[in-house]
Write a protein that holds these residues in place. Structure first.
Motif, PDB file in Angstrom:
ATOM      1  N   ASP A   6       8.879   9.515   3.247  1.00 17.59           N
ATOM      2  CA  ASP A   6       7.771   9.574   2.505  1.00 17.59           C
ATOM      3  C   ASP A   6       7.435   8.220   1.808  1.00 17.59           C
ATOM      4  O   ASP A   6       7.913   7.954   0.750  1.00 17.59           O
ATOM      5  N   GLU A  35       5.478   4.863   0.461  1.00 21.50           N
ATOM      6  CA  GLU A  35       4.448   4.676  -0.405  1.00 21.50           C
ATOM      7  C   GLU A  35       3.186   4.415   0.400  1.00 21.50           C
ATOM      8  O   GLU A  35       3.302   3.598   1.465  1.00 21.50           O
ATOM      9  N   ILE A  74       0.112   2.227   0.658  1.00 16.23           N
ATOM     10  CA  ILE A  74      -0.279   1.067   0.175  1.00 16.23           C
ATOM     11  C   ILE A  74      -2.003   0.823   0.365  1.00 16.23           C
ATOM     12  O   ILE A  74      -2.460   0.907   1.370  1.00 16.23           O
ATOM     13  N   ARG A  96       1.952   2.142   5.207  1.00 14.26           N
ATOM     14  CA  ARG A  96       3.209   1.742   4.927  1.00 14.26           C
ATOM     15  C   ARG A  96       3.513   0.523   5.135  1.00 14.26           C
ATOM     16  O   ARG A  96       2.713  -0.244   5.806  1.00 14.26           O
ATOM     17  N   ASP A  97       4.724   0.130   4.167  1.00  9.00           N
ATOM     18  CA  ASP A  97       5.052  -1.107   4.363  1.00  9.00           C
ATOM     19  C   ASP A  97       5.733  -1.484   5.692  1.00  9.00           C
ATOM     20  O   ASP A  97       6.817  -0.861   6.079  1.00  9.00           O
ATOM     21  N   ALA A 152      -1.855   7.794  -4.609  1.00  9.23           N
ATOM     22  CA  ALA A 152      -0.994   7.150  -5.923  1.00  9.23           C
ATOM     23  C   ALA A 152      -1.270   5.829  -6.293  1.00  9.23           C
ATOM     24  O   ALA A 152      -1.419   5.235  -7.271  1.00  9.23           O
ATOM     25  N   ALA A 153      -2.344   5.167  -5.274  1.00  5.27           N
ATOM     26  CA  ALA A 153      -2.637   3.672  -5.491  1.00  5.27           C
ATOM     27  C   ALA A 153      -3.759   3.944  -6.401  1.00  5.27           C
ATOM     28  O   ALA A 153      -4.484   2.923  -6.757  1.00  5.27           O
ATOM     29  N   GLU A 155      -2.057  11.595   0.247  1.00 11.02           N
ATOM     30  CA  GLU A 155      -2.405  10.681   0.529  1.00 11.02           C
ATOM     31  C   GLU A 155      -3.354  10.620   1.643  1.00 11.02           C
ATOM     32  O   GLU A 155      -4.202   9.529   1.813  1.00 11.02           O
TER      33      GLU A 155
END
Ligand code: SAM
Length: 340
Positions: free
Chosen positions: A243, A245, A247, A253-254, A111-112, A103
């Motif tokens: 780990d 996501e 974004i 991260r959120d 992944a985005a 990432e």
């Protein structure tokens, strides 16, 4: 401890404490519930005060444990190695391709579906992944303070090679020379002073204030709208060892569960009120900047509702990003509020 953290008080801790100390009995309990790098907590400890440190963010809690609860390396008995051996073995790990490589490095594939991000060189990101994996495997064999020390060391090492301009809000498009150096964990130089009687907590101060009893409380809130959880998201991920996501283009991260009401003009007054009302403490000191969200008149009006208010002014160096920014000096205010 060198650390580019917005609002870091390392350089003016002594000046602020020069004022605060006049109001404190020896060995007083002083709360530092927005401790950040724990520079003020460390300075309070050095002067013989007992400290209750906390912050919304996990990496700050690791810094506070290390700077308050250690005066020498812990034993690492569970690993059968001393501190130097632990760092040497982490520094010698084979790189692995995990979350940071995928990432946050130029060879990764986010992944985005966006372009590869350049927070760390690919080698450094893979070395961070290897260290994270080892720390997770070791976790059951580490005490809380041993785990905090290794996460603290990893955060500081990552800061030295991060390819950023000031904060982790975004990565740089070109490589800084420091980002191309190899990441290395360095041994911490421990603070001196008593290790007992200090308490480290985590949470929003306005929510955990009822758990804190202190002779005085030093509040060092954010003074801008910029949320620390968003701007230091990478450090939070290193500190938590999870780990999340990643974004959007910047790969945050959120962080909404760590949103600060002190960054909101609408919510800041209620956040101060809850802190003053809930904490078992009647003497508060609040640092705030001339550049802050609220001006002197508004702050003074707000604090006057709770008791007697005094203000002390200090010139302070402005936080400057690599891209330049404003720079120069800014007046830093220290308000004293007696609520009894
Ligand atoms: C100006 S910095 C503190 C700097 C610190 N004194 C130092 O020297 O490093 C503000 C800190 O407040 C924390 N914070 C923001 N909102 C908070 C809240 N509601 N409760 C606790 N901490 C909060 C941030 O995570 C950040 O570490």
């Amino acid at each position: 401890m060198s650390y580019r953290y917005i609002g870091n008080k390392t350089r003016i801790a002594d000046v602020i404490l020069g004022v605060v100390a006049d109001y404190l009995p020896p060995q007083a309990v002083v709360a530092d519930p927005m401790c950040g790098t724990a520079s003020m907590s460390a300075a309070l400890r050095q002067r013989g005060y007992r400290v209750v440190a906390s912050d919304l963010l996990t990496f700050a809690v690791h810094h506070a444990r290390v700077r308050l609860q250690l005066d020498a390396a812990p034993s690492f008995d569970g690993l059968g190695m001393n501190y130097a051996g632990v760092l040497a073995s982490l520094n010698a790990l084979e790189p692995t391709e995990g979350l940071f490589w995928r990432e946050y490095s130029p060879d990764g594939t986010p992944a985005a579906g966006c372009a590869a991000r350049k927070y760390f060189s690919s080698t450094n990101a893979a070395r961070i992944d290897a260290i994270r994996e080892q720390l997770r495997a070791w976790q059951p064999r580490l005490s809380d303070v041993e785990s905090s020390l290794l996460h603290h060391d990893l955060v500081l090492a990552a800061n030295r090679v991060a390819n950023i301009a000031g904060t982790y809000g975004h990565y740089r498009s070109t490589w800084s020379s420091s980002a191309l150096r190899e990441i290395t964990l360095r041994p911490t130089g421990f603070e001196q002073g008593p290790t007992e009687d200090h308490i480290v907590l985590q949470g929003a101060v306005e929510e955990i204030a009822s758990e804190i009893s202190a002779d005085a409380c030093y509040l060092d809130p954010p003074y801008m709208k910029r949320q620390y959880a968003a701007n230091y998201h990478i450090l939070e991920t290193l500190a938590r060892g999870d780990d999340p996501e990643a974004i959007g283009v910047s790969g945050l991260r959120d962080w909404w569960d760590q949103y600060s009401d002190f960054c909101s003009k609408r919510n800041i007054a209620d956040a101060f009120a809850a802190t003053f009302n809930k904490m078992d403490c009647s003497l508060f000191f609040v640092s705030y900047s001339e550049d802050g969200l609220l001006d002197v008149g508004t702050m003074t009006g707000l604090f006057s509702e709770f008791g007697e208010v005094k203000r002390f002014d200090f010139p302070h160096q402005r936080f400057k990003s690599n891209r330049g920014g404003v720079g120069g000096t800014v007046t830093e205010y220290l308000y004293m509020i007696r609520t009894d």
